[in-house]
Design an enzyme around this catalytic site. Sequence first.
Site, mmCIF file in Angstrom:
data_model
loop_
_atom_site.group_PDB
_atom_site.id
_atom_site.type_symbol
_atom_site.label_atom_id
_atom_site.label_comp_id
_atom_site.label_asym_id
_atom_site.label_seq_id
_atom_site.Cartn_x
_atom_site.Cartn_y
_atom_site.Cartn_z
ATOM 1 N N HIS A 97 -2.864 2.212 -5.754
ATOM 2 C CA HIS A 97 -3.738 0.934 -5.266
ATOM 3 C C HIS A 97 -3.743 -0.112 -6.562
ATOM 4 O O HIS A 97 -3.928 -1.363 -6.390
ATOM 5 C CB HIS A 97 -4.743 0.931 -4.651
ATOM 6 C CG HIS A 97 -5.226 -0.069 -3.693
ATOM 7 N ND1 HIS A 97 -4.628 0.031 -2.573
ATOM 8 C CD2 HIS A 97 -6.308 -0.973 -3.535
ATOM 9 C CE1 HIS A 97 -5.365 -0.999 -1.586
ATOM 10 N NE2 HIS A 97 -6.252 -1.499 -2.430
ATOM 11 N N ARG B 198 0.870 -1.103 -0.006
ATOM 12 C CA ARG B 198 -0.014 0.107 0.141
ATOM 13 C C ARG B 198 0.849 1.311 0.057
ATOM 14 O O ARG B 198 1.816 1.097 0.660
ATOM 15 C CB ARG B 198 -0.871 -0.156 1.155
ATOM 16 C CG ARG B 198 -1.760 -1.137 1.412
ATOM 17 C CD ARG B 198 -2.650 -1.298 2.536
ATOM 18 N NE ARG B 198 -3.526 -2.406 2.681
ATOM 19 C CZ ARG B 198 -3.383 -3.408 3.351
ATOM 20 N NH1 ARG B 198 -1.863 -3.571 3.817
ATOM 21 N NH2 ARG B 198 -4.088 -4.507 3.501
ATOM 22 N N ARG C 128 -1.170 -2.652 -6.656
ATOM 23 C CA ARG C 128 -1.463 -3.669 -5.525
ATOM 24 C C ARG C 128 -2.326 -4.629 -6.366
ATOM 25 O O ARG C 128 -2.140 -6.083 -6.219
ATOM 26 C CB ARG C 128 -1.913 -3.291 -4.602
ATOM 27 C CG ARG C 128 -2.427 -4.052 -3.339
ATOM 28 C CD ARG C 128 -2.799 -3.404 -2.080
ATOM 29 N NE ARG C 128 -3.316 -4.267 -0.982
ATOM 30 C CZ ARG C 128 -2.610 -4.922 -0.123
ATOM 31 N NH1 ARG C 128 -1.414 -4.790 -0.134
ATOM 32 N NH2 ARG C 128 -3.178 -5.773 1.030
ATOM 33 N N LYS D 190 -1.649 -2.294 8.076
ATOM 34 C CA LYS D 190 -3.031 -1.640 8.809
ATOM 35 C C LYS D 190 -2.893 -2.157 10.370
ATOM 36 O O LYS D 190 -2.608 -3.123 10.610
ATOM 37 C CB LYS D 190 -4.415 -2.094 8.305
ATOM 38 C CG LYS D 190 -4.498 -1.679 6.700
ATOM 39 C CD LYS D 190 -5.886 -1.864 6.409
ATOM 40 C CE LYS D 190 -6.383 -1.255 4.970
ATOM 41 N NZ LYS D 190 -7.563 -1.830 4.247
ATOM 42 N N TYR E 103 -9.980 -12.154 -6.279
ATOM 43 C CA TYR E 103 -8.864 -12.475 -7.146
ATOM 44 C C TYR E 103 -9.387 -13.689 -8.040
ATOM 45 O O TYR E 103 -8.760 -13.991 -9.166
ATOM 46 C CB TYR E 103 -7.576 -12.027 -6.758
ATOM 47 C CG TYR E 103 -7.097 -11.133 -6.426
ATOM 48 C CD1 TYR E 103 -6.788 -10.164 -7.193
ATOM 49 C CD2 TYR E 103 -6.791 -10.645 -5.194
ATOM 50 C CE1 TYR E 103 -6.578 -8.754 -6.791
ATOM 51 C CE2 TYR E 103 -6.678 -9.392 -4.553
ATOM 52 C CZ TYR E 103 -6.348 -8.574 -5.422
ATOM 53 O OH TYR E 103 -6.181 -7.271 -5.016
ATOM 54 N N HIS F 117 -3.664 -10.045 3.930
ATOM 55 C CA HIS F 117 -5.188 -9.894 4.161
ATOM 56 C C HIS F 117 -5.532 -10.465 5.366
ATOM 57 O O HIS F 117 -4.928 -11.574 5.742
ATOM 58 C CB HIS F 117 -6.033 -10.458 2.919
ATOM 59 C CG HIS F 117 -5.794 -9.759 1.574
ATOM 60 N ND1 HIS F 117 -6.105 -10.197 0.572
ATOM 61 C CD2 HIS F 117 -5.674 -8.203 1.491
ATOM 62 C CE1 HIS F 117 -6.056 -9.385 -0.332
ATOM 63 N NE2 HIS F 117 -5.924 -7.937 0.159
#
Length: 401
Positions: free
Chosen positions: A344, A252, A347, A276, A379, A370
């Site tokens: 992004h 990110r 990414r 995050k 995906y 994730h």
Amino acid sequence: MSSAAVPMPGPLTPYVDGFAAVLTAEGYAARTVTLYRQYVGQLSRWLEAHSLGADVLSEGVIEEFLVERHATGHQTRLRVGSFASLLAYLRDVGVIGSPEQVPAGEVDALLLRFAGYLTKEQGLAQPTVSLRVQLMRPFLVGLTEHGSLDLPSMTAEDVTTFIVAESQVRPASVPPTVTALRSLLRFLHVEGFISAGLTSAVPTASGRRLAGLPKALPAEQVAAMLATCDRDTAVGRRNLAILTLLARLGLRSGEVARLRLEHIDWRRGEIMITGKGSRHERLPLPGDAGSAIVAYLQDGRQAGAHREVFLCARGPYRPMSPDTVSNVAAAAARKAGLGIVRGHRLRHSAATAMLAAGGSLTEIGQVLRHQHTATTAIYAKVDIAGLRRVARPWPTPEAAA
């Protein structure tokens, strides 16, 4: 430039040289440093004329100084923010204390406590905390009657009415508002402001996270973006390193901006990512990304006190923000004739490239870090070959007969 060059009586005289030295070390041009010294000199003389010391300096005092200047006919572009660096320096050297957050009313006081709860108890990052506080202000204001916040009388109807109203005015903001409202209601219950938990009264926002397809770029377009970086310039070497990290590891923009020199383990070929929720995770450093970083560090990065890897190309040489990192991708895309592309998108491109190379969704989720497998599941929709193997044939009249 010596302090004698700009006569400066007043309580700020002992600090002007140190302040100028800090500005110079941060990469400000000599002309800009001289201009700042003049501003500080004007402020210092004003403080002396009002019998004020340096220790009382604050944003409010500076506001008074600027109002008086304007009233006496000084037409400059000075603002309170023009003195932010000075206030930061005076706080660093202990002349003034840190600014205190003084709530303006019951709503502000409660939101301040809510922000502390989200930071300390939930471990949320500051941008997330700020967003949730911003989203919850209208809800709390709506519970205020005659200047008083009436929390005990809150009902489930108040909760649902607020979300329904938000969905009609700002439909796109409903999902984060729902999340923020649940956090606020849990906080209010834990802290004893309300006697009953009302989180179950919050309507569920419609989930459309997997409705679309990831907007990835094909490999040749990613290569075209990398090719726009001029490796003979410091900016080009920096941008190449940034784009390579975005495209190869799917980082990110904020993670690239937070990457520090000590986060790179050259012996093991790994980097530590601060993602995050301030989670720290290690990833292998691809050879091309490592080579691009080395080229930038050896010939391109300005030396200084900052430990972040990527710094602004012009003084002051401060760490890049996440938006600035994303703008690097946008500029490269424009040069490559690809239109609007933000960080992004790279990414998504990294994820689809791994999928095309035979990587599993589990492996992709590990690289992208994730927390939930459902996040990576999107995906699967771009794996046409895999979907073709499991797809059932379309029924035909002959088959039906």
